[in-house]
Design an enzyme around this catalytic site. Structure first.
Site, short mmCIF file in Angstrom:
data_model
loop_
_atom_site.label_atom_id
_atom_site.label_comp_id
_atom_site.label_asym_id
_atom_site.label_seq_id
_atom_site.Cartn_x
_atom_site.Cartn_y
_atom_site.Cartn_z
N GLU A 429 0.86 -1.25 0.03
CA GLU A 429 0.01 -0.13 0.09
C GLU A 429 0.86 1.25 -0.10
OE1 GLU A 429 -2.80 0.13 3.29
OE2 GLU A 429 -1.15 -1.05 4.75
N CYS A 500 -7.12 -5.95 -1.12
CA CYS A 500 -8.30 -5.93 -0.02
C CYS A 500 -8.70 -4.16 0.07
CB CYS A 500 -7.61 -6.24 1.22
SG CYS A 500 -6.46 -5.61 1.70
C1 PEP Z 1 -6.18 -0.15 2.15
O1 PEP Z 1 -5.24 0.86 2.50
O2 PEP Z 1 -6.50 -0.22 0.99
C2 PEP Z 1 -6.65 -0.96 3.16
C3 PEP Z 1 -7.36 -1.89 2.70
O3 PEP Z 1 -6.47 -0.54 4.61
P1 PEP Z 1 -7.09 0.58 5.23
O4 PEP Z 1 -8.26 0.97 4.37
O5 PEP Z 1 -7.69 -0.14 6.55
O6 PEP Z 1 -6.18 1.41 5.44
MG MG Z 2 -4.43 0.73 4.24
#
Ligand code: PEP
Ligand code: MG
Length: 542
Positions: A429, A500
């Site tokens: 990410e 995700c």
């Molecule tokens: C994302 O950053 O895409 C992720 C799934 O994590 P979060 O949204 O919890 O930061």
């Molecule tokens: Mg994230």
């Protein structure tokens, strides 16, 4: 017929009678008092009763919307005990010699205005919580008992905004849709609506006093539209839309038990994202193949202190046991940035999204990281658990994680506590992780692409900043190319790769992702069957 526009927070159409939720009258009179200590005692009693009521509401909410969402009532308890808040009330009683209810109302108003004026959207949304608390205290001081909303038939809830306590008191079986004048996407109503898949439109400019009880209205959660007293043809169209939505939902049920396979034989795993143990119910209802992202930090939010190893172990064990052998990917805590807890004492940062968050906290504070890892390793003995580390930017971070894992294993061995070493993966990410994904792929068992943060960091665009929505291009070529690079690098090393982030639920990209070779997609539970249907109707070899 009157039509209004608002902001959609949950799709779907509803047609029914309005149930206007009017605020209880908590107007108070200013009175001169003689006995200051007596007024202060009255506040103590009002607080005690509020505490008991909040405890009851918390228990009800845990059952209905899960621990993470119920935590709002623990936050209320904390806000009610806030030293600045109480001190200001006591000071007003002492210096101005006013009655307790008047002081609570005035100070409550002052604090809620202060929150309303804050920049941060999350803090802004807390205005309603402060109002909820001061109204509760005033009602207790005035000797009112709070009433439950009584609805005989399913209705459309229309309100200025709903406080968390009001939302929890509603009978969920009797709600067709939500319409509110205020509220943010962070509001409790919005969260609840999304989790339960109830059409909802917020920010609708309505004058509640002009709405007659039982007025008929249409809520179009997809278009963000509300239509009162619809004309005959508009009503018929809405009813047709509802019928089609129902039919689609029923048709989707036929997808249960089916494989996620394209017409030309490509198989994909479709998993679901959750935030707490009670969400597993939605995962099972929607027949997801596993849990692709358990945001474990929700166990830490809204608490006074860190959850213990035992608390975490119980939560993780329960989830893997309920999933009965299906994969459960648990992400280690991703606190910091928009998910702050006071007890962590990160302090004020200029750029929290670029600050001390996620794996950085864990590596700086093994005393926080180790209890979570111990809980995860112990729970892994009860099912198919995977560990996933967020916000990775370097090979060194993964090496350091593995050193800590070795220490944890040695400790558990020494203490003769049984455990199982799960497979370990990382979230991709950050652009840094994308660029070194060839090296990282040699070190881990899987990748999961967090497109929410990846988009934020690639486009240098704060994902929390609503005013930049027009620049937040989720289909930006840079992000899609990154998904491609990561997929290729993962496959070169023989590991699987998933998505995700929210982009996984964007059905206009599913075919592209499948063609790129993505192996797994993890989405909100209500999207699982829709995605399955789309994949089963898709041919990728042209
Ligand atoms: C994302 O950053 O895409 C992720 C799934 O994590 P979060 O949204 O919890 O930061
Ligand atoms: Mg994230």
């Amino acid at each position: 017929m009157r039509e209004f526009n608002g902001k959609s927070v949950c799709h779907g159409t509803a047609y029914g009678r309005a149930f206007v939720v009017k605020k209880a009258d908590v107007s108070v009179e200013r009175k001169k008092i003689e006995d200051i200590e007596y007024e202060i005692k009255r506040i103590e009693y009002a607080k005690e009763k509020a505490s008991r009521d909040l405890e009851q509401l918390y228990k009800k909410a845990v059952k209905e919307v899960g621990e993470a969402n119920a935590a709002i009532f623990q936050i209320h308890e904390m806000l009610m005990e806030d030293a600045d808040f109480l001190e200001a009330i006591y000071r007003m009683i002492r210096t101005e010699r006013v009655n307790a209810e008047y002081a609570v109302a005035v100070i409550g108003n002052y604090f809620s205005n202060m929150f309303a004026g804050m920049e941060d959207d999350y803090m802004k949304a807390r205005e309603i919580d402060i109002k909820d608390i001061s109204n509760r205290l005033v009602r207790n001081l005035q000797g009112y008992e709070s009433k439950e909303f009584a609805m005989k038939d399913p209705v459309i809830i229309v309100a200025e905004d709903l406080t968390p306590s009001e939302t929890v008191q509603l009978d969920k079986e009797k709600i067709l849709a939500f319409v509110t004048v205020h509220g943010s996407t962070n509001s409790h109503t919005a969260i609840l609506a999304r989790m339960m898949n109830i059409p909802a439109v917020i920010g609708v400019p309505l004058e509640l006093d002009t709405i007659q009880p039982d007025t008929l209205l249409i809520v179009d959660g997809s278009e963000g539209k509300v239509i009162f007293d619809p004309a005959e043809d508009v009503r018929r169209q809405a009813e047709e839309k509802i019928r089609q939505e129902k039919e689609r939902l029923q048709l989707l049920q036929m997808q249960k038990g089916q494989e996620n396979i394209t017409l030309d034989g490509r198989k994909i795993n479709i998993y679901a994202n959750i935030g707490n143990v009670s969400d597993v119910r939605y995962v099972l209802e929607n027949d997801a193949g596993g849990i692709g992202l358990f945001r474990s930090e929700f166990l830490y939010l809204g608490k006074k202190d860190f959850p213990t190893e035992e608390e975490q172990f119980n939560a993780y064990r329960q989830v893997v046991q309920m999933m009965a052998g299906k994969p459960v990917i648990i992400r280690t805590l991703d606190l910091g940035a928009d998910k702050q807890v006071d007890y962590l004492k990160i302090g004020c940062e200029e750029n929290p999204a670029l600050g001390c968050r996620a794996i950085r906290i864990c590596l700086k504070r093994p005393d926080i990281f180790k209890p979570q890892l111990r809980a995860l390793l112990r729970a892994a003995a009860y099912g198919n658990l995977y560990i996933m580390y967020p916000m990775i930017t370097s090979v060194e971070e993964v090496k350091r994680i593995y050193e800590i894992i070795e220490e944890v294993k040695a400790e558990l061995d020494k203490e003769e506590i049984s455990y199982k070493m799960p497979k370990q993966g990382i979230m991709i990410e950050t652009p840094a992780a994308v660029m070194i994904s060839d090296e990282l792929a040699k070190m881990v068992d899987f990748f999961s692409i967090g497109t929410n943060d990846l988009t934020q960091y690639t486009l240098a665009l704060d994902r929390q900043n609503e005013s930049l929505d027009e620049f937040y291009n989720t289909h930006h070529t840079a992000v899609l190319k990154m998904v491609q690079i990561v997929t290729e690098n993962a496959h070169k090393e023989g590991i699987w790769v998933g998505i995700c982030g929210e982009l996984g639920a964007d059905m206009s990209l599913t075919e592209k992702f499948v063609k790129m070779g993505i192996d797994e997609i993890s989405v909100v539970p209500s999207m699982v069957l829709k995605l399955r249907k789309q994949i089963r109707e898709m041919r990728i070899e042209s």
